[in-house]
Design a protein around this motif. Sequence first.
Motif, PDB file in Angstrom:
ATOM      1  N   LYS A  73      -6.923  -4.426  15.625  1.00  0.00           N
ATOM      2  CA  LYS A  73      -7.836  -3.091  15.581  1.00  0.00           C
ATOM      3  C   LYS A  73      -7.166  -2.489  14.222  1.00  0.00           C
ATOM      4  CE  LYS A  73      -8.771   0.773  18.475  1.00  0.00           C
ATOM      5  NZ  LYS A  73      -8.517   1.530  19.702  1.00  0.00           N
ATOM      6  N   MET A  74      -5.967  -2.532  13.854  1.00  0.00           N
ATOM      7  CA  MET A  74      -5.562  -1.830  12.821  1.00  0.00           C
ATOM      8  C   MET A  74      -6.159  -2.690  11.352  1.00  0.00           C
ATOM      9  SD  MET A  74      -1.448  -1.526  13.391  1.00  0.00           S
ATOM     10  CE  MET A  74      -1.340  -1.051  11.891  1.00  0.00           C
ATOM     11  N   ILE A  75      -5.863  -4.089  11.235  1.00  0.00           N
ATOM     12  CA  ILE A  75      -6.431  -4.557  10.136  1.00  0.00           C
ATOM     13  C   ILE A  75      -7.565  -5.686  10.140  1.00  0.00           C
ATOM     14  CG2 ILE A  75      -3.958  -4.512   9.366  1.00  0.00           C
ATOM     15  CD1 ILE A  75      -3.764  -7.597   9.518  1.00  0.00           C
ATOM     16  N   GLY A  76      -8.233  -5.887  11.300  1.00  0.00           N
ATOM     17  CA  GLY A  76      -9.265  -6.724  11.525  1.00  0.00           C
ATOM     18  C   GLY A  76      -9.053  -8.106  12.473  1.00  0.00           C
ATOM     19  N   LYS A  77      -9.963  -8.632  12.682  1.00  0.00           N
ATOM     20  CA  LYS A  77     -10.150  -9.666  13.457  1.00  0.00           C
ATOM     21  C   LYS A  77      -9.417 -10.797  12.719  1.00  0.00           C
ATOM     22  CE  LYS A  77     -11.910  -8.536  17.596  1.00  0.00           C
ATOM     23  NZ  LYS A  77     -11.260  -8.769  18.690  1.00  0.00           N
ATOM     24  N   THR A  78      -8.966 -11.738  13.394  1.00  0.00           N
ATOM     25  CA  THR A  78      -8.384 -12.991  12.697  1.00  0.00           C
ATOM     26  C   THR A  78      -9.323 -14.120  13.297  1.00  0.00           C
ATOM     27  OG1 THR A  78      -6.224 -12.265  12.705  1.00  0.00           O
ATOM     28  CG2 THR A  78      -6.700 -14.759  12.707  1.00  0.00           C
ATOM     29  N   ASN A 373      -9.355  10.715   6.928  1.00  0.00           N
ATOM     30  CA  ASN A 373      -9.017   9.527   7.391  1.00  0.00           C
ATOM     31  C   ASN A 373      -8.276   9.887   8.306  1.00  0.00           C
ATOM     32  OD1 ASN A 373      -6.545   7.323   6.995  1.00  0.00           O
ATOM     33  ND2 ASN A 373      -8.516   6.427   7.291  1.00  0.00           N
ATOM     34  N   HIS A 374      -8.338   9.402   9.651  1.00  0.00           N
ATOM     35  CA  HIS A 374      -7.545   9.831  11.028  1.00  0.00           C
ATOM     36  C   HIS A 374      -6.057   9.065  10.759  1.00  0.00           C
ATOM     37  CE1 HIS A 374      -7.135  11.306  14.896  1.00  0.00           C
ATOM     38  NE2 HIS A 374      -7.238   9.939  15.479  1.00  0.00           N
ATOM     39  N   PHE A 375      -5.746   8.076  10.026  1.00  0.00           N
ATOM     40  CA  PHE A 375      -4.481   7.618   9.977  1.00  0.00           C
ATOM     41  C   PHE A 375      -3.891   7.409   8.648  1.00  0.00           C
ATOM     42  CE2 PHE A 375      -7.328   5.114  13.128  1.00  0.00           C
ATOM     43  CZ  PHE A 375      -6.674   5.379  14.124  1.00  0.00           C
ATOM     44  N   MET A 376      -4.333   8.200   7.777  1.00  0.00           N
ATOM     45  CA  MET A 376      -3.897   8.395   6.263  1.00  0.00           C
ATOM     46  C   MET A 376      -2.799   7.504   6.068  1.00  0.00           C
ATOM     47  SD  MET A 376      -4.040  12.567   5.874  1.00  0.00           S
ATOM     48  CE  MET A 376      -3.070  13.145   7.685  1.00  0.00           C
ATOM     49  N   GLY A 377      -1.297   7.812   6.210  1.00  0.00           N
ATOM     50  CA  GLY A 377      -0.249   6.942   5.723  1.00  0.00           C
ATOM     51  C   GLY A 377       0.076   6.129   6.886  1.00  0.00           C
ATOM     52  N   ILE A 381      -1.041   0.496   5.665  1.00  0.00           N
ATOM     53  CA  ILE A 381      -2.038   0.896   4.893  1.00  0.00           C
ATOM     54  C   ILE A 381      -1.758   0.684   3.307  1.00  0.00           C
ATOM     55  CG2 ILE A 381      -1.300   3.214   4.371  1.00  0.00           C
ATOM     56  CD1 ILE A 381      -4.145   4.090   5.217  1.00  0.00           C
ATOM     57  N   ASP A 382      -0.651   0.396   3.238  1.00  0.00           N
ATOM     58  CA  ASP A 382      -0.184   0.034   1.630  1.00  0.00           C
ATOM     59  C   ASP A 382      -0.778  -1.524   1.186  1.00  0.00           C
ATOM     60  OD1 ASP A 382       1.598  -0.609   3.733  1.00  0.00           O
ATOM     61  OD2 ASP A 382       2.983  -1.463   2.583  1.00  0.00           O
ATOM     62  N   LEU A 383      -1.138  -2.407   2.190  1.00  0.00           N
ATOM     63  CA  LEU A 383      -1.385  -3.630   2.092  1.00  0.00           C
ATOM     64  C   LEU A 383      -2.739  -3.902   1.181  1.00  0.00           C
ATOM     65  CD1 LEU A 383       0.037  -5.597   5.130  1.00  0.00           C
ATOM     66  CD2 LEU A 383       0.971  -5.203   2.835  1.00  0.00           C
ATOM     67  N   GLY A 388      -5.621  -6.057  -2.332  1.00  0.00           N
ATOM     68  CA  GLY A 388      -7.105  -5.848  -2.564  1.00  0.00           C
ATOM     69  C   GLY A 388      -7.895  -6.820  -1.507  1.00  0.00           C
ATOM     70  N   ASN A 389      -8.816  -7.439  -1.997  1.00  0.00           N
ATOM     71  CA  ASN A 389      -9.620  -8.274  -1.128  1.00  0.00           C
ATOM     72  C   ASN A 389     -10.488  -7.654  -0.172  1.00  0.00           C
ATOM     73  OD1 ASN A 389     -10.900 -10.607  -0.042  1.00  0.00           O
ATOM     74  ND2 ASN A 389      -8.866 -11.444   0.811  1.00  0.00           N
ATOM     75  N   GLU A 390     -11.491  -6.730  -0.871  1.00  0.00           N
ATOM     76  CA  GLU A 390     -12.305  -6.019   0.071  1.00  0.00           C
ATOM     77  C   GLU A 390     -12.723  -6.556   1.309  1.00  0.00           C
ATOM     78  OE1 GLU A 390     -16.151  -3.152  -0.281  1.00  0.00           O
ATOM     79  OE2 GLU A 390     -15.423  -4.487  -2.068  1.00  0.00           O
ATOM     80  N   SER A 391     -13.243  -7.916   1.363  1.00  0.00           N
ATOM     81  CA  SER A 391     -14.069  -8.540   2.466  1.00  0.00           C
ATOM     82  C   SER A 391     -13.141  -8.813   3.390  1.00  0.00           C
ATOM     83  CB  SER A 391     -14.767  -9.802   1.976  1.00  0.00           C
ATOM     84  OG  SER A 391     -13.665 -10.814   1.519  1.00  0.00           O
ATOM     85  N   ALA A 392     -11.748  -8.870   3.106  1.00  0.00           N
ATOM     86  CA  ALA A 392     -10.795  -9.091   4.352  1.00  0.00           C
ATOM     87  C   ALA A 392     -10.259  -7.909   5.099  1.00  0.00           C
ATOM     88  CB  ALA A 392      -9.414  -9.761   3.543  1.00  0.00           C
ATOM     89  N   TRP A 393     -10.659  -6.498   4.603  1.00  0.00           N
ATOM     90  CA  TRP A 393     -10.409  -5.156   5.138  1.00  0.00           C
ATOM     91  C   TRP A 393     -11.587  -4.611   5.726  1.00  0.00           C
ATOM     92  CZ3 TRP A 393      -5.519  -4.057   5.986  1.00  0.00           C
ATOM     93  CH2 TRP A 393      -4.522  -4.918   5.275  1.00  0.00           C
ATOM     94  N   GLN A 394     -12.505  -5.272   6.016  1.00  0.00           N
ATOM     95  CA  GLN A 394     -13.864  -4.625   6.285  1.00  0.00           C
ATOM     96  C   GLN A 394     -13.868  -3.910   7.480  1.00  0.00           C
ATOM     97  OE1 GLN A 394     -17.219  -7.455   5.659  1.00  0.00           O
ATOM     98  NE2 GLN A 394     -17.635  -7.016   3.585  1.00  0.00           N
ATOM     99  N   THR A 395     -13.308  -4.526   8.328  1.00  0.00           N
ATOM    100  CA  THR A 395     -13.237  -4.122   9.826  1.00  0.00           C
ATOM    101  C   THR A 395     -11.720  -3.303  10.259  1.00  0.00           C
ATOM    102  OG1 THR A 395     -12.602  -5.972  10.730  1.00  0.00           O
ATOM    103  CG2 THR A 395     -14.815  -5.681  10.569  1.00  0.00           C
ATOM    104  N   ALA A 396     -11.046  -2.952   9.166  1.00  0.00           N
ATOM    105  CA  ALA A 396      -9.730  -2.441   9.518  1.00  0.00           C
ATOM    106  C   ALA A 396      -9.940  -1.096   9.956  1.00  0.00           C
ATOM    107  CB  ALA A 396      -8.943  -2.438   8.159  1.00  0.00           C
ATOM    108  N   GLY A 397      -9.248  -0.838  11.206  1.00  0.00           N
ATOM    109  CA  GLY A 397      -9.170   0.732  11.571  1.00  0.00           C
ATOM    110  C   GLY A 397      -8.491   1.614  10.771  1.00  0.00           C
ATOM    111  N   ILE A 398      -7.503   1.209   9.921  1.00  0.00           N
ATOM    112  CA  ILE A 398      -6.565   1.998   9.240  1.00  0.00           C
ATOM    113  C   ILE A 398      -7.356   2.589   8.170  1.00  0.00           C
ATOM    114  CG2 ILE A 398      -4.327   1.338  10.078  1.00  0.00           C
ATOM    115  CD1 ILE A 398      -4.051  -0.478   7.441  1.00  0.00           C
ATOM    116  N   LEU A 399      -8.450   1.986   7.677  1.00  0.00           N
ATOM    117  CA  LEU A 399      -9.182   2.190   6.384  1.00  0.00           C
ATOM    118  C   LEU A 399     -10.367   3.114   6.722  1.00  0.00           C
ATOM    119  CD1 LEU A 399      -9.143  -1.017   4.347  1.00  0.00           C
ATOM    120  CD2 LEU A 399      -7.290   1.005   4.259  1.00  0.00           C
TER     121      LEU A 399
END
Length: 442
Positions: A73-78, A373-377, A381-383, A388-399
Amino acid sequence: MKFQENTETHLFNTSFGKILGLKENRIIKAKNIRYAYSERFQKPIALSPTDSEIAFPEKTPVCPQNISPLLEKMIGKTNLDDFEVDESPQFISVFRPEKIHKDEKLSVVVWIHGGSYEIGCGDLPTADPTDWVKEQNLIVVTVSYRVGIFGFLGGTADRPANLGLFDIIEALRWIKTNISDFGGDAENITLFGQSSGGDAIAHLMISDGVEDLFKRVIIHSAPLGLRLNRSKMSEEFLKNTEHFNKETDTFEIVETYKKNPPSFLKYGLKAAMPFGTQYDFPPLCNENEVEEKWRENARNIDVLIGLNDEETSFYLRASESLNKYLPKKIINKAIRTTTEIIYGKPAKDFAENYARSGGNVYLFRIHPRLFDNHFMGAHAIDLPFIFGNESAWQTAGILKNIPWTYIDENGKKLRKLWAEFAQSGSISDDSERPEILVLRKI
């Protein structure tokens, strides 16, 4: 491995063997090189050089583990189809610029992944270092090691403690010996880790058998506030799982070890991270010797350490039960309190004690300045800023509600600063800071 038509490859002739790399997006990736092998609950054995050509496998090896719904949920599906379970997951991957000058020796950054010592591996799309390698002309090596019950729970002759730490040490020995064959500077190696990866690095600094294996460390969001007084919890957890042996089915271990987890009522916040490094067992010292060991090493290793501004915000704000029964003001206070207990104060204390002992140390804090942004820091969220790598983070809840242009602009500046530290051990006052960063030399 089967390559697509027209795929370009590169053969590295190393002292370890002939290693096949894949040219892609102006970098060369030599992925999933086995550096050691291990039997269940045994220390790793380094692999010997080979005359055979080493090609990376079609799927990424990963230590047996439970998928974390919260992490997804945080960083996306594997995509599980990309991975293959392996109880001996001692692999590294080397990412290098495609073109380097003859005899050039590039700075080397070694990525130690996080995941509460329970999940993860070195080669996840969310930690693909392609952007960093291209922009800053350095080499990044990612390390996979045993996690969870296979790597970080022990304390008997049959089940030694700290096996995952021993894995990482073997990886560092491999890198020190072989990285020059990839164009890397074996005398300028920086360890970089986030969460439990950062915690592991802090303990590698005081481990036996690591002399001269690295020169600098970058520690993100290490839960150093959970490192003390864990022995009773580990002993109890080990006893609850003592029926697992060399013959127990892997699937059974992964599915059943959580039936007797450490109690929050008994062990508090530490129970949130039941696995971890264990003092009083090799390669670590006794718990009461740790502070002195860090002080003794202060003049030998440069340190960049810090955290995100609201590390626990995702865990608490994403909890439906907490938000149903507790007012926002109470949740916000809990976020501030737990962030400081687990991450903030321990990082500050570490940095100040290190500096007092003559160490070269920087302390940082990352905080995206977008208030919608509901989750700010939040934790991790530093990752995306680092990798980078936008496509890998498309479904990340923290973003959520953070435009990728904001991440990209700040990320390029952050990657440049961290590369500057990896190359020289210092960050100039004149170097441009991203707006998400507060940084100071202690």
